[in-house]
Design an enzyme around this catalytic site. Structure first.
Site, short mmCIF file in Angstrom:
data_model
loop_
_atom_site.label_atom_id
_atom_site.label_comp_id
_atom_site.label_asym_id
_atom_site.label_seq_id
_atom_site.Cartn_x
_atom_site.Cartn_y
_atom_site.Cartn_z
N LEU A 34 0.81 -1.23 0.00
CA LEU A 34 0.00 0.00 0.00
C LEU A 34 0.84 1.27 0.00
O LEU A 34 1.89 1.35 0.63
CB LEU A 34 -0.92 -0.01 1.23
CG LEU A 34 -1.87 -1.20 1.31
CD1 LEU A 34 -2.72 -1.11 2.58
CD2 LEU A 34 -2.78 -1.29 0.07
N GLU A 36 0.33 5.89 -0.75
CA GLU A 36 -0.60 7.00 -0.54
C GLU A 36 -1.81 6.97 -1.46
O GLU A 36 -2.87 7.50 -1.11
CB GLU A 36 0.13 8.34 -0.69
CG GLU A 36 0.81 8.81 0.57
CD GLU A 36 -0.15 8.97 1.76
OE1 GLU A 36 -1.26 9.49 1.57
OE2 GLU A 36 0.21 8.56 2.86
N GLY A 37 -1.66 6.39 -2.63
CA GLY A 37 -2.81 6.28 -3.55
C GLY A 37 -3.90 5.42 -2.93
O GLY A 37 -5.07 5.81 -2.84
N HIS A 38 -3.49 4.23 -2.46
CA HIS A 38 -4.45 3.36 -1.77
C HIS A 38 -5.03 4.07 -0.54
O HIS A 38 -6.23 4.00 -0.26
CB HIS A 38 -3.77 2.09 -1.27
CG HIS A 38 -3.17 1.23 -2.35
ND1 HIS A 38 -1.82 1.06 -2.48
CD2 HIS A 38 -3.74 0.50 -3.32
CE1 HIS A 38 -1.58 0.23 -3.49
NE2 HIS A 38 -2.74 -0.12 -4.03
N ASP A 151 -6.46 3.75 -12.51
CA ASP A 151 -6.81 2.65 -13.40
C ASP A 151 -8.12 3.01 -14.10
O ASP A 151 -9.20 2.49 -13.76
CB ASP A 151 -6.94 1.36 -12.60
CG ASP A 151 -5.61 0.99 -11.95
OD1 ASP A 151 -4.81 0.30 -12.59
OD2 ASP A 151 -5.36 1.42 -10.80
N VAL A 177 -3.25 9.86 -7.15
CA VAL A 177 -2.27 10.51 -6.28
C VAL A 177 -0.90 10.38 -6.96
O VAL A 177 -0.53 9.29 -7.42
CB VAL A 177 -2.24 9.86 -4.88
CG1 VAL A 177 -1.17 10.49 -4.01
CG2 VAL A 177 -3.62 9.98 -4.22
N SER A 187 2.22 0.44 -6.85
CA SER A 187 3.01 -0.58 -6.15
C SER A 187 4.19 -0.99 -7.03
O SER A 187 5.25 -1.35 -6.54
CB SER A 187 2.16 -1.79 -5.82
OG SER A 187 1.04 -1.39 -5.04
N ARG A 188 3.99 -0.94 -8.34
CA ARG A 188 5.06 -1.36 -9.27
C ARG A 188 6.21 -0.35 -9.32
O ARG A 188 7.27 -0.69 -9.86
CB ARG A 188 4.49 -1.61 -10.66
CG ARG A 188 3.63 -2.85 -10.73
CD ARG A 188 3.27 -3.24 -12.16
NE ARG A 188 2.66 -4.56 -12.24
CZ ARG A 188 1.34 -4.79 -12.26
NH1 ARG A 188 0.49 -3.78 -12.23
NH2 ARG A 188 0.87 -6.02 -12.31
P1 AMP Z 1 -4.00 -2.08 -6.82
O1 AMP Z 1 -3.48 -2.45 -5.48
O2 AMP Z 1 -2.94 -1.63 -7.77
O3 AMP Z 1 -4.93 -3.11 -7.39
O4 AMP Z 1 -4.88 -0.78 -6.58
C1 AMP Z 1 -5.97 -0.81 -5.70
C2 AMP Z 1 -6.78 0.43 -5.88
O5 AMP Z 1 -5.97 1.57 -5.60
C3 AMP Z 1 -7.30 0.60 -7.32
O6 AMP Z 1 -8.62 1.10 -7.28
C4 AMP Z 1 -6.35 1.61 -7.89
O7 AMP Z 1 -6.90 2.37 -8.94
C5 AMP Z 1 -6.06 2.47 -6.68
N1 AMP Z 1 -4.81 3.19 -6.88
C6 AMP Z 1 -3.60 2.68 -7.20
N2 AMP Z 1 -2.70 3.65 -7.36
C7 AMP Z 1 -3.35 4.82 -7.13
C8 AMP Z 1 -2.96 6.20 -7.15
N3 AMP Z 1 -1.73 6.58 -7.45
N4 AMP Z 1 -3.91 7.13 -6.87
C9 AMP Z 1 -5.18 6.76 -6.56
N5 AMP Z 1 -5.60 5.48 -6.53
C10 AMP Z 1 -4.70 4.53 -6.81
#
Ligand code: AMP
Length: 295
Positions: A34, A36-38, A151, A177, A187-188
């Site tokens: 996780l 800051e986006g999450h 996404d 974010v 995360s990548r």
């Molecule tokens: P993930 O763990 O990559 O499957 O992402 C989980 C959720 O977090 C998804 O709804 C993503 O769109 C969201 N997410 C990932 N990166 C960001 C970011 N930089 N800003 C806002 N939301 C994000």
């Protein structure tokens, strides 16, 4: 905060909260590691809902052969610390066999919206996403589910899934974010070294350049795509995989972009071995009608 690993337990906890305690439940689906986006999604879920569930599940069904499923960053301990700081109520962190029991054979396909862009680059990806979300929605029955604009195509697929299969929940989409450089948190990004991170700033730079060109009046989507490509030409450490310029709600392509519709510019690119995606949405200029206050 409780960490739940079993689907049955998650379902019974959620049922009790809903039925006996009349609580609203917010679900934030994630694959963990996780950032800051999450956490921006978690913060909004906390604000809107009585109970917040964050799922942490690296979903094998949304990775293709040769993709990074095995080496995808996993850090449940770190994630747990972060989520307890945010007053999350439950982490749902099932093992793959909890989500996909033996002889699992039912998959959900969202036709149309799943097909262009990421659908071409990652066949089966959205089928995996739609399937795992169906399992999560049915297990937890959240009132709200939170997703990131990062996404963009996924948000459209999810909205369609929820509408078509009549899930009784509201999809909430929150802004991307970014780091100061404009690089979208992901995360990548953990795969990138310092140099890669600097190179990866080209994704947002290219999108911003396309937005400039749009704001100068360009309505030919090919020209906007060219503006993106030309930024990549000046960054040899990054390789553009695709750029799409489409209607932000329907993903429809246009020869000329309409003035009254939001435009999505989305791209995928490789920086070294790391595949990244990003996008921007350009909202239509407000209609120039005079409001009562202006007259
Ligand atoms: P993930 O763990 O990559 O499957 O992402 C989980 C959720 O977090 C998804 O709804 C993503 O769109 C969201 N997410 C990932 N990166 C960001 C970011 N930089 N800003 C806002 N939301 C994000």
């Amino acid at each position: 905060m409780e960490i739940i690993n079993r689907r049955q337990r998650m379902a019974s906890v959620a049922r009790r909260l809903r039925r006996e305690e009349d609580k609203t439940i917010g679900l934030v689906p994630t694959m963990g590691a996780l950032h800051e986006g999450h956490l921006s999604l978690v913060r909004e879920a906390r604000r809107m809902c009585d109970v917040v569930v964050v799922s942490v599940f690296v979903n094998p069904a949304q990775f293709g052969p040769g993709e990074d499923f095995q080496r995808y960053p996993r850090d449940l301990t770190g994630d747990t610390t972060k989520l307890s700081d945010y007053n999350v109520d439950y982490i749902f962190a099932p093992a793959p066999e909890e989500v996909y029991p033996k002889n699992f054979s039912t998959y959900v396909t969202v036709e149309g919206l799943s097909e262009p862009m990421e659908g071409v680059a990652r066949p089966g990806h959205f089928r995996g996403v739609a399937t795992v979300l169906t399992v999560l929605f049915n297990t937890i029955r959240p009132d709200f589910a939170f997703f990131g604009q990062k996404d963009a195509q996924q948000t459209l697929v999810v909205r369609r899934l929820v509408r078509d299969l009549a899930f009784d929940l509201e999809v909430v989409v929150l802004p991307t974010v970014r780091e100061q450089s404009g690089l979208a948190l992901s995360s990548r990004n953990a795969y990138l070294g310092e140099d890669g991170r600097r190179a990866a700033a080209v994704l947002y730079r290219a999108l911003s350049q396309a937005r400039e060109v749009y704001l100068e009046g360009e309505r030919n989507p090919k020209r906007l795509a060219e503006a993106v490509r030309s930024q990549f030409d000046s960054e040899p450490r990054a390789r553009l995989e695709y750029v799409g310029v489409v209607d932000a709600e329907t993903m429809e392509k246009f020869d000329r972009l309409p003035e009254d519709r939001p435009v999505l510019i989305a791209l995928a690119a490789h920086v070294g071995q790391t595949r990244l995606i990003d996008n921007i949405v350009i909202q239509p200029a407000r209609q120039k009608t005079r409001t009562a206050a202006e007259t």
